[in-house]
Every structure is written in C-alpha cells, then in structure tokens.
Design a protein around this motif. Structure first.
Motif, mmCIF file in Angstrom:
data_model
loop_
_atom_site.group_PDB
_atom_site.id
_atom_site.type_symbol
_atom_site.label_atom_id
_atom_site.label_comp_id
_atom_site.label_asym_id
_atom_site.label_seq_id
_atom_site.Cartn_x
_atom_site.Cartn_y
_atom_site.Cartn_z
ATOM 1 N N ASN A 285 0.822 -1.249 -0.085
ATOM 2 C CA ASN A 285 -0.041 -0.025 0.015
ATOM 3 C C ASN A 285 1.158 1.273 -0.011
ATOM 4 O O ASN A 285 2.036 1.285 0.507
ATOM 5 C CB ASN A 285 -0.964 -0.230 1.317
ATOM 6 N N THR A 286 0.230 2.463 -0.157
ATOM 7 C CA THR A 286 0.955 3.848 -0.197
ATOM 8 C C THR A 286 1.582 4.156 0.875
ATOM 9 O O THR A 286 2.777 4.548 0.736
ATOM 10 C CB THR A 286 -0.316 4.682 -0.862
ATOM 11 N N LYS A 287 0.979 3.781 2.108
ATOM 12 C CA LYS A 287 1.698 4.048 3.459
ATOM 13 C C LYS A 287 3.027 3.310 3.471
ATOM 14 O O LYS A 287 3.949 4.133 3.976
ATOM 15 C CB LYS A 287 0.675 3.519 4.459
ATOM 16 N N ILE A 288 3.220 2.366 3.020
ATOM 17 C CA ILE A 288 4.415 1.442 3.216
ATOM 18 C C ILE A 288 5.463 1.921 2.193
ATOM 19 O O ILE A 288 6.539 2.035 2.666
ATOM 20 C CB ILE A 288 3.916 -0.062 2.856
ATOM 21 N N LYS A 289 4.929 2.361 0.865
ATOM 22 C CA LYS A 289 5.738 2.904 -0.031
ATOM 23 C C LYS A 289 6.581 4.472 0.445
ATOM 24 O O LYS A 289 7.567 4.459 0.447
ATOM 25 C CB LYS A 289 4.947 2.951 -1.079
ATOM 26 N N LYS A 290 5.588 4.991 0.880
ATOM 27 C CA LYS A 290 6.008 6.309 1.518
ATOM 28 C C LYS A 290 6.922 5.967 2.563
ATOM 29 O O LYS A 290 7.983 7.054 2.726
ATOM 30 C CB LYS A 290 4.691 7.176 1.774
ATOM 31 N N ALA A 291 6.788 5.321 3.527
ATOM 32 C CA ALA A 291 7.335 4.906 4.804
ATOM 33 C C ALA A 291 8.738 4.719 4.296
ATOM 34 O O ALA A 291 10.013 5.091 4.774
ATOM 35 C CB ALA A 291 7.144 4.074 5.756
ATOM 36 N N PHE A 292 8.777 3.628 3.123
ATOM 37 C CA PHE A 292 10.269 3.244 2.772
ATOM 38 C C PHE A 292 11.021 4.303 2.168
ATOM 39 O O PHE A 292 12.161 4.522 2.335
ATOM 40 C CB PHE A 292 9.987 2.038 1.923
ATOM 41 N N ILE A 293 10.270 5.353 1.232
ATOM 42 C CA ILE A 293 11.165 6.336 0.745
ATOM 43 C C ILE A 293 11.522 7.341 1.777
ATOM 44 O O ILE A 293 12.587 7.815 1.441
ATOM 45 C CB ILE A 293 9.968 6.797 -0.281
ATOM 46 N N LYS A 294 10.798 7.584 2.533
ATOM 47 C CA LYS A 294 11.224 8.508 3.823
ATOM 48 C C LYS A 294 12.374 8.062 4.429
ATOM 49 O O LYS A 294 13.348 8.689 4.697
ATOM 50 C CB LYS A 294 9.908 8.611 4.781
ATOM 51 N N GLU A 295 12.296 6.725 4.666
ATOM 52 C CA GLU A 295 13.610 5.997 5.374
ATOM 53 C C GLU A 295 14.763 5.894 4.565
ATOM 54 O O GLU A 295 15.856 6.030 4.965
ATOM 55 C CB GLU A 295 12.991 4.502 5.906
ATOM 56 N N PHE A 296 14.620 5.498 2.883
ATOM 57 C CA PHE A 296 15.681 4.985 2.347
ATOM 58 C C PHE A 296 15.898 6.051 1.128
ATOM 59 O O PHE A 296 16.928 5.733 0.346
ATOM 60 C CB PHE A 296 15.514 3.545 2.128
ATOM 61 N N GLY A 297 15.048 6.847 0.764
ATOM 62 C CA GLY A 297 15.206 7.498 -0.202
ATOM 63 C C GLY A 297 14.585 6.866 -1.604
ATOM 64 O O GLY A 297 14.319 5.881 -1.710
ATOM 65 N N GLU A 298 14.069 7.995 -2.482
ATOM 66 C CA GLU A 298 13.495 7.607 -3.833
ATOM 67 C C GLU A 298 14.360 6.518 -4.681
ATOM 68 O O GLU A 298 13.831 5.854 -5.497
ATOM 69 C CB GLU A 298 12.851 8.614 -4.500
ATOM 70 N N ALA A 299 15.534 6.786 -4.400
ATOM 71 C CA ALA A 299 16.575 6.079 -5.579
ATOM 72 C C ALA A 299 16.695 4.580 -5.034
ATOM 73 O O ALA A 299 16.925 3.930 -6.036
ATOM 74 C CB ALA A 299 18.061 6.678 -5.559
ATOM 75 N N THR A 300 16.318 4.181 -3.977
ATOM 76 C CA THR A 300 16.289 2.778 -3.469
ATOM 77 C C THR A 300 15.144 2.163 -3.930
ATOM 78 O O THR A 300 13.972 2.628 -3.789
ATOM 79 C CB THR A 300 16.636 2.904 -2.007
ATOM 80 N N THR A 301 15.209 1.147 -4.539
ATOM 81 C CA THR A 301 14.099 0.105 -4.903
ATOM 82 C C THR A 301 14.671 -1.138 -4.356
ATOM 83 O O THR A 301 15.911 -1.416 -4.042
ATOM 84 C CB THR A 301 13.872 0.041 -6.266
ATOM 85 N N GLY A 302 13.545 -2.252 -4.451
ATOM 86 C CA GLY A 302 13.750 -3.572 -3.908
ATOM 87 C C GLY A 302 12.469 -4.125 -4.400
ATOM 88 O O GLY A 302 11.710 -4.030 -5.200
#
Length: 171
Positions: A51-68
């Motif tokens: 969900n969007t909440k998890i994606k936003k939390a991930f980006i906030k923690e690790f940055g937009e350039a980080t994917t997985g």
C-alpha cells in the motif's frame, strides 16, 4: 537472546558452514525455520503489491533512488534491496511502521572503533561477515569471526561484546 530477529541472523551465519556440529539449541532450530520460511515467502512472491503508506515510509527512510523487491512476511511486508552497494532487508508493518532494518556486509561495514574492539578480543580470528541491525531504537552489530579451528558469532550492543555462538571446525 534479546530479540527474535537475532535468531534469524545467527541462523544465516551458521546454516551450511557448521553442518555436522551437535548441540544445536532450540532457538537456533527456530531461527532456521524462520529463515527458511522467510526465504520461501520471498521466492513465492516476486510481485507483492504494497500500500501507499508502506511505500511512502520506505522512501522516507531510504530515499526514492532505493528500490527493491517486496514480499509478504506474516502480516508484514519485507523489502529486499541494496543500499550503498550492500544487500539489505527492511520489514514494515501493514501500517507503514518500520520494524527493523538489516544491512549485510563484510568487516568494512563495521565502524573502525568497533572493528578494533572486536579484533582486540579475538586476536587470532578474522572478521568474515557483519550484519548491522536497527530495530525499535536499538543498534546491534552481529559479527562472524573465524580462524583455522573455529567459527564464532558475537554481537555488539551499547558497547558490550557478547559471544553468542562458537563452533569447532571438523578436521
């Protein structure tokens, strides 16, 4: 042990390198089961939708350039990704709360002062693998050391070094 995730870390260190050793603890057995279940979940779910909440939390923690790659781990979501060229895992709750992060590496991941501390305690051993674990405000380093005779796993938290496992290599 202080946290269930440490059991999984220890299993990662010992699985395959200590085959044939006896006296495995119940906790270590549970760790292997947890590790195997997490691996199966990862393999089975290469296109997990989060969900969007998890994606936003991930980006906030690790940055937009980080994917997985996301997978389901129980009621939570696990992202397998790379950060600064190192393999990492981050587990999030379904509400987007970061539960833990694990960064995998070699002795170069360990800060110089901690490396010197470990080497002073285990002078005849080489550091082979390092896990950096961040969980609920805790910062834990798990270090695997070995020499010709044994493999040792130790953890460092709050400046304290604790040996958690020691295996004698077969001749």
């Amino acid at each position: 042990m202080k946290a269930p995730i440490l059991y999984a870390l220890i299993a990662c260190f010992t699985t395959g390198i200590c085959a044939g050793n006896t006296g495995a603890q119940t906790a270590a057995n549970k760790a292997v089961l947890f590790s195997n279940a997490a691996e199966e979940s990862y393999k089975a779910s290469t296109k997990t939708i989060v969900n969007t909440k998890i994606k936003k939390a991930f980006i906030k923690e690790f940055g937009e350039a980080t994917t997985g790659t996301w997978s389901v781990a129980g009621n939570n979501f696990l992202n397998h990704f790379y950060i600064d060229g190192r393999r990492a895992n981050a587990l999030f709750s379904k509400n987007g709360r970061l539960i833990y992060t694990i960064i995998y590496g070699t002795e170069t991941l360990l800060p110089a002062d901690l490396k010197a501390f470990v080497q002073s305690e285990y002078q005849c051993h080489d550091i082979t693998t390092v896990f950096e674990v961040m969980q609920q405000g805790r910062h834990i380093w798990v270090v695997q050391l070995k020499n010709n005779d044994e493999v040792i796993t130790a953890r460092i938290e709050n400046g304290e070094l604790e040996q958690t496992q020691q295996f004698t290599k077969s001749k």
